[in-house]
Motif scaffolding. Sequence first.
Motif, PDB file in Angstrom:
ATOM      1  N   PRO A 133       0.787  -1.224  -0.071  1.00 59.97           N
ATOM      2  CA  PRO A 133       0.023   0.102   0.110  1.00 59.97           C
ATOM      3  C   PRO A 133       0.943   1.151   0.109  1.00 59.97           C
ATOM      4  O   PRO A 133       0.501   2.249  -0.562  1.00 59.97           O
ATOM      5  N   TRP A 134       2.034   1.288   0.780  1.00 57.79           N
ATOM      6  CA  TRP A 134       2.862   2.283   0.939  1.00 57.79           C
ATOM      7  C   TRP A 134       3.482   2.721  -0.584  1.00 57.79           C
ATOM      8  O   TRP A 134       3.494   3.906  -1.174  1.00 57.79           O
ATOM      9  N   LYS A 165       2.242   1.798  -3.365  1.00 60.35           N
ATOM     10  CA  LYS A 165       1.122   2.149  -4.209  1.00 60.35           C
ATOM     11  C   LYS A 165       0.778   3.891  -4.059  1.00 60.35           C
ATOM     12  O   LYS A 165       0.534   4.473  -4.982  1.00 60.35           O
ATOM     13  N   CYS A 166       0.868   4.260  -2.718  1.00 64.28           N
ATOM     14  CA  CYS A 166       0.686   5.852  -2.487  1.00 64.28           C
ATOM     15  C   CYS A 166       1.893   6.711  -3.046  1.00 64.28           C
ATOM     16  O   CYS A 166       1.665   7.630  -3.460  1.00 64.28           O
ATOM     17  N   CYS A 167       2.914   5.906  -3.161  1.00 68.16           N
ATOM     18  CA  CYS A 167       4.270   6.927  -3.565  1.00 68.16           C
ATOM     19  C   CYS A 167       4.544   6.519  -5.078  1.00 68.16           C
ATOM     20  O   CYS A 167       5.493   7.365  -5.558  1.00 68.16           O
ATOM     21  N   LYS A 223       0.253  14.446  -1.060  1.00 70.06           N
ATOM     22  CA  LYS A 223       0.753  12.936  -1.039  1.00 70.06           C
ATOM     23  C   LYS A 223      -0.806  12.341  -0.507  1.00 70.06           C
ATOM     24  O   LYS A 223      -1.525  13.108  -0.076  1.00 70.06           O
ATOM     25  N   PRO A 224      -1.089  11.097  -0.816  1.00 72.11           N
ATOM     26  CA  PRO A 224      -2.381  10.616  -0.332  1.00 72.11           C
ATOM     27  C   PRO A 224      -2.274  10.338   1.161  1.00 72.11           C
ATOM     28  O   PRO A 224      -1.398  10.150   1.846  1.00 72.11           O
ATOM     29  N   CYS A 225      -3.532  10.456   1.815  1.00 73.17           N
ATOM     30  CA  CYS A 225      -3.707  10.605   3.232  1.00 73.17           C
ATOM     31  C   CYS A 225      -3.239   9.022   3.792  1.00 73.17           C
ATOM     32  O   CYS A 225      -2.662   9.070   4.747  1.00 73.17           O
ATOM     33  N   GLY A 226      -3.412   7.911   2.774  1.00 71.89           N
ATOM     34  CA  GLY A 226      -2.850   6.573   3.157  1.00 71.89           C
ATOM     35  C   GLY A 226      -1.220   6.712   3.473  1.00 71.89           C
ATOM     36  O   GLY A 226      -0.819   6.019   4.297  1.00 71.89           O
ATOM     37  N   TRP A 227      -0.603   7.488   2.559  1.00 75.37           N
ATOM     38  CA  TRP A 227       0.796   7.610   2.597  1.00 75.37           C
ATOM     39  C   TRP A 227       1.107   8.047   4.311  1.00 75.37           C
ATOM     40  O   TRP A 227       1.941   7.718   4.922  1.00 75.37           O
TER      41      TRP A 227
END
Length: 136
Positions: free
Chosen positions: A35-36, A38-40, A109-113
Amino acid sequence: MEVLHLINYWAVIVAAIVFFLLGALWFSPALFGYPWMKCCNIKEEDIKSCGGLSYLWGFLVSFLYVLALAYFIKQTNAHTLGEGACLAFWAWLGFVATTLAGSVIWERKPCGWWAITSGYYLVGLLISSVILILWI
């Protein structure tokens, strides 16, 4: 700066190693690696192409985080696990979570990141505070 000579540097080194190894686990495929990435917008090949110098810098950053936390623990005369955890939480909230939030706000940057990255620092600081309190 008088406090620096009162710090148990063996405790700092051990906590920094644990913090660094936590990062290896945290950002691995076993936990939040995919997931990280993907966020980056990072691919596995990008991670694998990082040289040893990247890991050295990563350890240095872990060491500096733990050293600063040890300094705060000594300056505030924290002695219990609760005091150490509280200090680690406020250090994370005041310095890490807010700084990383700037990347969400300004760099888009996404909140998930933010959640994955700041979560790593929160857990790392909490674990480090336990090591430091027990050893210092």
